[in-house]
Design a protein around this motif. Structure first.
Motif, PDB file in Angstrom:
ATOM      1  N   TRP A 158       0.800  -1.226   0.000  1.00 40.41           N
ATOM      2  CA  TRP A 158       0.000   0.000   0.000  1.00 40.41           C
ATOM      3  C   TRP A 158       0.836   1.282   0.000  1.00 40.41           C
ATOM      4  N   MET A 159       2.168   1.161  -0.106  1.00 37.85           N
ATOM      5  CA  MET A 159       3.003   2.355  -0.058  1.00 37.85           C
ATOM      6  C   MET A 159       2.701   3.275  -1.242  1.00 37.85           C
ATOM      7  N   THR A 160       2.716   2.727  -2.448  1.00 35.57           N
ATOM      8  CA  THR A 160       2.447   3.547  -3.626  1.00 35.57           C
ATOM      9  C   THR A 160       0.988   3.975  -3.668  1.00 35.57           C
ATOM     10  N   VAL A 161       0.096   3.139  -3.184  1.00 32.20           N
ATOM     11  CA  VAL A 161      -1.311   3.529  -3.101  1.00 32.20           C
ATOM     12  C   VAL A 161      -1.474   4.746  -2.196  1.00 32.20           C
ATOM     13  N   ALA A 162      -0.810   4.715  -1.022  1.00 31.32           N
ATOM     14  CA  ALA A 162      -0.915   5.808  -0.053  1.00 31.32           C
ATOM     15  C   ALA A 162      -0.294   7.100  -0.574  1.00 31.32           C
ATOM     16  N   GLU A 163       0.577   6.999  -1.561  1.00 28.85           N
ATOM     17  CA  GLU A 163       1.178   8.188  -2.171  1.00 28.85           C
ATOM     18  C   GLU A 163       0.377   8.674  -3.371  1.00 28.85           C
ATOM     19  N   ILE A 164       0.100   7.769  -4.305  1.00 27.25           N
ATOM     20  CA  ILE A 164      -0.478   8.174  -5.584  1.00 27.25           C
ATOM     21  C   ILE A 164      -1.957   8.508  -5.479  1.00 27.25           C
ATOM     22  N   VAL A 165      -2.697   7.816  -4.629  1.00 24.41           N
ATOM     23  CA  VAL A 165      -4.130   8.122  -4.502  1.00 24.41           C
ATOM     24  C   VAL A 165      -4.362   9.558  -4.019  1.00 24.41           C
ATOM     25  N   PRO A 166      -3.711  10.020  -2.939  1.00 22.99           N
ATOM     26  CA  PRO A 166      -3.912  11.422  -2.539  1.00 22.99           C
ATOM     27  C   PRO A 166      -3.405  12.416  -3.584  1.00 22.99           C
ATOM     28  N   VAL A 167      -2.263  12.126  -4.202  1.00 21.63           N
ATOM     29  CA  VAL A 167      -1.700  13.062  -5.184  1.00 21.63           C
ATOM     30  C   VAL A 167      -2.597  13.156  -6.410  1.00 21.63           C
ATOM     31  N   SER A 168      -2.981  12.022  -6.974  1.00 23.14           N
ATOM     32  CA  SER A 168      -3.828  12.050  -8.165  1.00 23.14           C
ATOM     33  C   SER A 168      -5.227  12.558  -7.834  1.00 23.14           C
ATOM     34  N   GLY A 169      -5.722  12.231  -6.640  1.00 29.99           N
ATOM     35  CA  GLY A 169      -7.025  12.757  -6.231  1.00 29.99           C
ATOM     36  C   GLY A 169      -7.005  14.263  -6.099  1.00 29.99           C
ATOM     37  N   ALA A 170      -5.934  14.795  -5.516  1.00 31.28           N
ATOM     38  CA  ALA A 170      -5.808  16.249  -5.399  1.00 31.28           C
ATOM     39  C   ALA A 170      -5.727  16.904  -6.773  1.00 31.28           C
ATOM     40  N   LEU A 171      -4.983  16.292  -7.688  1.00 30.05           N
ATOM     41  CA  LEU A 171      -4.873  16.848  -9.043  1.00 30.05           C
ATOM     42  C   LEU A 171      -6.209  16.823  -9.759  1.00 30.05           C
ATOM     43  N   LEU A 172      -6.985  15.763  -9.564  1.00 27.45           N
ATOM     44  CA  LEU A 172      -8.315  15.712 -10.162  1.00 27.45           C
ATOM     45  C   LEU A 172      -9.198  16.826  -9.612  1.00 27.45           C
ATOM     46  N   LEU A 173      -9.195  17.021  -8.296  1.00 31.44           N
ATOM     47  CA  LEU A 173     -10.006  18.079  -7.698  1.00 31.44           C
ATOM     48  C   LEU A 173      -9.561  19.459  -8.177  1.00 31.44           C
ATOM     49  N   LEU A 174      -8.254  19.651  -8.332  1.00 34.45           N
ATOM     50  CA  LEU A 174      -7.769  20.926  -8.853  1.00 34.45           C
ATOM     51  C   LEU A 174      -8.211  21.118 -10.303  1.00 34.45           C
ATOM     52  N   GLY A 175      -8.264  20.023 -11.055  1.00 43.80           N
ATOM     53  CA  GLY A 175      -8.780  20.111 -12.417  1.00 43.80           C
ATOM     54  C   GLY A 175     -10.251  20.479 -12.448  1.00 43.80           C
ATOM     55  N   LEU A 176     -11.031  19.871 -11.570  1.00 45.56           N
ATOM     56  CA  LEU A 176     -12.460  20.195 -11.502  1.00 45.56           C
ATOM     57  C   LEU A 176     -12.683  21.643 -11.075  1.00 45.56           C
ATOM     58  N   ALA A 177     -11.736  22.174 -10.279  1.00 45.67           N
ATOM     59  CA  ALA A 177     -11.843  23.563  -9.822  1.00 45.67           C
ATOM     60  C   ALA A 177     -11.277  24.560 -10.830  1.00 45.67           C
ATOM     61  N   GLY A 178     -10.714  24.054 -11.930  1.00 47.17           N
ATOM     62  CA  GLY A 178     -10.215  24.945 -12.970  1.00 47.17           C
ATOM     63  C   GLY A 178      -8.755  25.333 -12.850  1.00 47.17           C
ATOM     64  N   TYR A 179      -8.004  24.684 -11.962  1.00 44.98           N
ATOM     65  CA  TYR A 179      -6.590  25.025 -11.772  1.00 44.98           C
ATOM     66  C   TYR A 179      -5.660  24.119 -12.579  1.00 44.98           C
ATOM     67  N   LEU A 180      -6.215  23.165 -13.311  1.00 42.67           N
ATOM     68  CA  LEU A 180      -5.428  22.240 -14.117  1.00 42.67           C
ATOM     69  C   LEU A 180      -6.182  22.004 -15.423  1.00 42.67           C
ATOM     70  N   PRO A 181      -5.491  22.027 -16.571  1.00 43.83           N
ATOM     71  CA  PRO A 181      -6.171  21.808 -17.852  1.00 43.83           C
ATOM     72  C   PRO A 181      -6.864  20.458 -17.927  1.00 43.83           C
ATOM     73  N   ALA A 182      -7.717  20.312 -18.917  1.00 41.13           N
ATOM     74  CA  ALA A 182      -8.577  19.131 -19.020  1.00 41.13           C
ATOM     75  C   ALA A 182      -7.793  17.842 -19.209  1.00 41.13           C
ATOM     76  N   LEU A 183      -6.770  17.855 -20.079  1.00 38.49           N
ATOM     77  CA  LEU A 183      -6.046  16.605 -20.338  1.00 38.49           C
ATOM     78  C   LEU A 183      -5.344  16.079 -19.096  1.00 38.49           C
ATOM     79  N   PRO A 184      -4.508  16.866 -18.419  1.00 36.17           N
ATOM     80  CA  PRO A 184      -3.900  16.324 -17.194  1.00 36.17           C
ATOM     81  C   PRO A 184      -4.926  15.964 -16.129  1.00 36.17           C
ATOM     82  N   ALA A 185      -6.040  16.682 -16.062  1.00 41.94           N
ATOM     83  CA  ALA A 185      -7.079  16.317 -15.099  1.00 41.94           C
ATOM     84  C   ALA A 185      -7.661  14.940 -15.433  1.00 41.94           C
ATOM     85  N   LEU A 186      -7.833  14.659 -16.732  1.00 40.82           N
ATOM     86  CA  LEU A 186      -8.326  13.344 -17.143  1.00 40.82           C
ATOM     87  C   LEU A 186      -7.311  12.256 -16.811  1.00 40.82           C
ATOM     88  N   VAL A 187      -6.033  12.505 -17.096  1.00 37.05           N
ATOM     89  CA  VAL A 187      -4.994  11.522 -16.785  1.00 37.05           C
ATOM     90  C   VAL A 187      -4.946  11.264 -15.277  1.00 37.05           C
TER      91      VAL A 187
END
Length: 345
Positions: A158-187
C-alpha cells in the motif's frame, strides 16, 4: 449540474478502477506462475508473492484516458500520445527487468529518452527567469529522478497507493476547480481509478505487487502531471504534493552517495524501511504517509486558492516541517509488532 467536461473526469475514475481490478483478476493466475517476487535480504516480505499488478494499472490508465480523450471537451491528443507511448515503453522496460534484471545504464538511458521526449513537448515555461536550455535540462533530470524514486519508494504494501491516490485525487479536484487543464485532469482521474482498482489486492499482507512494470510508468505519469500543474502556475503546489517521496528518496540517496555506496543497487536504507525495521507496522507506516499526504494536498491547494507570497511561503514551510517530523518518526520510533510488507525496490 456538472459540465460535460466534469462529468467525463468523474466518470473516468470508476471506469479505470473497474478495468484495473478486472484485469488483475484475469492476470493473477499467470503472474502467480511466472512472476513471483521471492524474499531476499533486502525484502520486507517473507512469502513469495506475484508481482506485475502494474500491467493492469497501466493498461487501465492508457485505455480509459485514450477512449475519453476523444471528447472535444478534453483535447490535447498529441501530448497524450507522447505520454501514453512513454508509459508503455517504461512498462515494457519494467516488465523485462522484473523477470531478468537489466543493467542500470540501459535502464537509465531508456528512461532519459522517454522523459526527454516529454520535456521536448512541453508548452510553456517552468522557470521564466532561467535560460530555456537550463530549465529543460533541470526538467529532464527531475523527470528521470522522479521515475526512479517512485520505483525506490515502492517497497511496502500500500506504499504507492498511499502516495499516488492522494496526489492524483488532489490533481483531479484541482482540475475540476479549474486550476489544471482538461487533459492532465483526465490523466489524473484515470491514474486515481487504476490505483483504486489495484489497492484491494495490495493491502497488507499483499496478494500482489506492482512490480517495476507499474512503478516506472506511474512515476513518469505523476511527474508529467506535476509538471503540468507547475506550468499552469502551481509550482509550489507541484513541489508540495510529492514532498514525502521527494524527501525520503533524495535524502537517502545523498546519504548513500556520501558513504560511497552503489546508489543504483537495492537496499533497505529508506526512512520508511527503517521504520519497519524499528518495529512500526506496515499499516502504521502507510497510514502516517497517507495522512501527511492529505495535509500536503490541502497546503498545495491553499497556494492556488489564495495566491500570495505569504501563503506560499507559509505552506512550503509547514509542508517541510511536517515531512521532517514524519521522517524523524520513521527513523527512530519503535512501536508494537512488525508486520509483513512488500519487497524493497
Amino acid at each position: 449540474m456538472p459540465s460535460v467536461r466534469d462529468t467525463i473526469l468523474l466518470l473516468a475514475v470508476p471506469l479505470a478502477a473497474a478495468l484495473s481490478a478486472g484485469l488483475i483478476l484475469r492476470l493473477r493466475p499467470v503472474l502467480q506462475r511466472y512472476a513471483l517476487a521471492r524474499p531476499n535480504a533486502r525484502s520486507s516480505h517473507t512469502v513469495p508473492t506475484p508481482q506485475g499488478g502494474g500491467i493492469a494499472v497501466v493498461t487501465a490508465l492508457v485505455t480509459i484516458s485514450g477512449l475519453l480523450i476523444a471528447a472535444p471537451e478534453i483535447g490535447g491528443r498529441p501530448d497524450w500520445i507522447g505520454l501514453a507511448s512513454g508509459s508503455l515503453i517504461l512498462a515494457l522496460l519494467g516488465a523485462v527487468d522484473d523477470l531478468r534484471p537489466l543493467p542500470a545504464g540501459l535502464r537509465l538511458a531508456v528512461q532519459a529518452g522517454v522523459v526527454g521526449v516529454l520535456v521536448w513537448q512541453l508548452d510553456g515555461r517552468l522557470l521564466p527567469g532561467a535560460p530555456l536550455w537550463l530549465e529543460r535540462g533541470l526538467a529532464l533530470l527531475a523527470g528521470v529522478w522522479f521515475v526512479n524514486l517512485t520505483n525506490f519508494m515502492d517497497g511496502l504494501d500500500w506504499m504507492t497507493v498511499a502516495e499516488i491516490v492522494p496526489v492524483s485525487g488532489a490533481l483531479l479536484l484541482l482540475g475540476l476547480a479549474g486550476y489544471l487543464p482538461a487533459l492532465p485532469a483526465l490523466v489524473a482521474a484515470c491514474l486515481l481509478g487504476a490505483m483504486l482498482g489495484f489497492a484491494p489486492f495490495n493491502r497488507p499482507v499483499a496478494k500482489l505487487f506492482l512490480g517495476d512494470v507499474g512503478s516506472l510508468p506511474i512515476g513518469l505519469v505523476t511527474a508529467w502531471l506535476l509538471c503540468q500543474l507547475a506550468l499552469a502556475g502551481g509550482l509550489a503546489a507541484a513541489l508540495l504534493l510529492p514532498l514525502v517521496y521527494l524527501a525520503d528518496a533524495s535524502l537517502t540517496l545523498a546519504a548513500r552517495a556520501a558513504r560511497r555506496e552503489r546508489v543504483w543497487e537495492a537496499h533497505r536504507g529508506h526512512y520508511y524501511q527503517r521504520a519497519t525495521d524499528h518495529g512500526l507496522t506496515v499499516s502504521g507506516v502507510v497510514a502516517r504517509l497517507f495522512a501527511v499526504n492529505l495535509v500536503l494536498a490541502a497546503l498545495a491547494a491553499a497556494t492556488l486558492f489564495w495566491p500570495s507570497w505569504p501563503v506560499t511561503l507559509g505552506a512550503l514551510a509547514a509542508g517541510l516541517a511536517l515531512v521532517a517530523a514524519l521522517l524523524r518518526r520513521f527513523a527512530r520510533a519503535p512501536a508494537p509488532a512488525h508486520a509483513e510488507g512488500a519487497p524493497s525496490p
